[in-house]
Design a protein around this motif. Sequence first.
Motif, short mmCIF file in Angstrom:
data_model
loop_
_atom_site.label_atom_id
_atom_site.label_comp_id
_atom_site.label_asym_id
_atom_site.label_seq_id
_atom_site.Cartn_x
_atom_site.Cartn_y
_atom_site.Cartn_z
N GLU A 125 20.01 -13.69 77.06
CA GLU A 125 20.37 -13.61 75.64
C GLU A 125 19.19 -14.11 74.82
OE1 GLU A 125 24.46 -14.50 74.00
OE2 GLU A 125 23.34 -16.29 73.41
N PHE A 126 18.82 -13.34 73.81
CA PHE A 126 17.66 -13.68 72.99
C PHE A 126 18.10 -13.98 71.56
CE2 PHE A 126 16.37 -11.00 76.47
CZ PHE A 126 15.33 -11.73 77.01
N THR A 127 17.46 -14.94 70.95
CA THR A 127 17.80 -15.34 69.59
C THR A 127 16.79 -14.78 68.60
OG1 THR A 127 16.53 -17.38 69.77
CG2 THR A 127 18.85 -17.50 70.37
N THR A 128 17.16 -14.80 67.35
CA THR A 128 16.29 -14.30 66.29
C THR A 128 14.92 -14.98 66.36
OG1 THR A 128 18.24 -14.01 64.90
CG2 THR A 128 16.10 -14.00 63.79
N GLY A 129 13.88 -14.17 66.32
CA GLY A 129 12.51 -14.69 66.34
C GLY A 129 11.88 -14.73 67.71
N ALA A 130 12.67 -14.55 68.78
CA ALA A 130 12.13 -14.59 70.14
C ALA A 130 11.22 -13.39 70.38
CB ALA A 130 13.26 -14.61 71.16
N PHE A 131 10.15 -13.62 71.13
CA PHE A 131 9.22 -12.55 71.51
C PHE A 131 9.37 -12.27 72.99
CE2 PHE A 131 7.24 -14.27 67.72
CZ PHE A 131 6.77 -13.14 67.07
N VAL A 132 9.35 -10.99 73.35
CA VAL A 132 9.38 -10.59 74.76
C VAL A 132 8.46 -9.40 74.94
CG1 VAL A 132 11.77 -11.35 75.14
CG2 VAL A 132 11.32 -8.98 74.50
N THR A 133 8.08 -9.18 76.19
CA THR A 133 7.39 -7.94 76.53
C THR A 133 8.38 -7.06 77.26
OG1 THR A 133 6.57 -8.88 78.60
CG2 THR A 133 5.12 -9.03 76.68
N HIS A 134 8.24 -5.76 77.06
CA HIS A 134 9.12 -4.80 77.72
C HIS A 134 8.40 -3.46 77.75
CE1 HIS A 134 12.82 -3.13 79.22
NE2 HIS A 134 12.93 -2.28 78.21
N ARG A 135 8.19 -2.95 78.96
CA ARG A 135 7.52 -1.66 79.16
C ARG A 135 6.16 -1.61 78.46
NH1 ARG A 135 12.81 2.01 78.37
NH2 ARG A 135 13.80 1.46 80.32
N GLY A 136 5.41 -2.67 78.58
CA GLY A 136 4.04 -2.70 78.03
C GLY A 136 3.93 -2.97 76.55
N CYS A 137 5.02 -3.32 75.88
CA CYS A 137 5.01 -3.58 74.44
C CYS A 137 5.46 -5.01 74.17
CB CYS A 137 5.94 -2.62 73.70
SG CYS A 137 5.46 -0.89 73.86
N LEU A 138 5.05 -5.53 73.04
CA LEU A 138 5.52 -6.84 72.58
C LEU A 138 6.56 -6.61 71.50
CD1 LEU A 138 5.27 -9.97 72.58
CD2 LEU A 138 3.52 -9.71 70.80
N TRP A 139 7.72 -7.24 71.65
CA TRP A 139 8.85 -7.06 70.74
C TRP A 139 9.29 -8.41 70.19
CZ3 TRP A 139 10.71 -2.11 69.92
CH2 TRP A 139 10.28 -1.13 70.84
N GLN A 140 9.85 -8.39 68.98
CA GLN A 140 10.45 -9.59 68.39
C GLN A 140 11.91 -9.29 68.11
OE1 GLN A 140 9.05 -10.90 64.52
NE2 GLN A 140 9.67 -13.00 64.97
N CYS A 141 12.76 -10.23 68.53
CA CYS A 141 14.20 -10.10 68.31
C CYS A 141 14.52 -10.38 66.84
CB CYS A 141 14.93 -11.09 69.22
SG CYS A 141 16.71 -10.98 69.09
N VAL A 142 15.30 -9.51 66.23
CA VAL A 142 15.65 -9.68 64.81
C VAL A 142 17.13 -9.96 64.59
CG1 VAL A 142 13.68 -8.36 63.94
CG2 VAL A 142 15.83 -7.18 64.43
N THR A 143 17.88 -10.11 65.69
CA THR A 143 19.30 -10.45 65.58
C THR A 143 19.60 -11.66 66.46
OG1 THR A 143 19.92 -8.96 67.36
CG2 THR A 143 20.00 -8.08 65.12
N TYR A 144 20.72 -12.30 66.19
CA TYR A 144 21.13 -13.47 66.96
C TYR A 144 21.96 -13.02 68.17
CZ TYR A 144 23.15 -17.99 68.07
OH TYR A 144 23.52 -19.12 68.72
#
Length: 126
Positions: free
Chosen positions: A85-104
């Motif tokens: 579970e990811f919270t707002t503002g968390a950064f992850v990599t997925h399939r070669g991209c960097l993503w930021q979570c925008v929902t709680y």
Amino acid sequence: MSQQFFDNRAAVEANLLAIEASLTQPIKDTEPTLRSRILAKAVVFLAEQIGKRTMELHRQLELRVQLLERRPTPPFFWEWSAGDEFTTGAFVTHRGCLWQCVTYANRTPPGTDASWKLIVGMPVEQ
């Protein structure tokens, strides 16, 4: 002297030229010892003004650094993993991209809905 005086090179040069023009002849006609004392006082005055402005800029910079250092560090999780579970503002990599979570409380894979913001990379369709 005002802050604008030090921030505006043209104004500084114009003021120095005006001072030089108004003082050149009287200083040349002044006895050498007195002339040295006048010039020394002018140098001290300018050094004090430059020092005050430098300290003011230094204080402003210190305050900006303190504000930046107080900002929370966003959480970073290495690779998105199903079930996490990811919270707002968390950064992850997925399939070669960097993503930021925008929902709680987000559990969806990045790139599948609007709950993730692409930061770096080009998502690959599957």
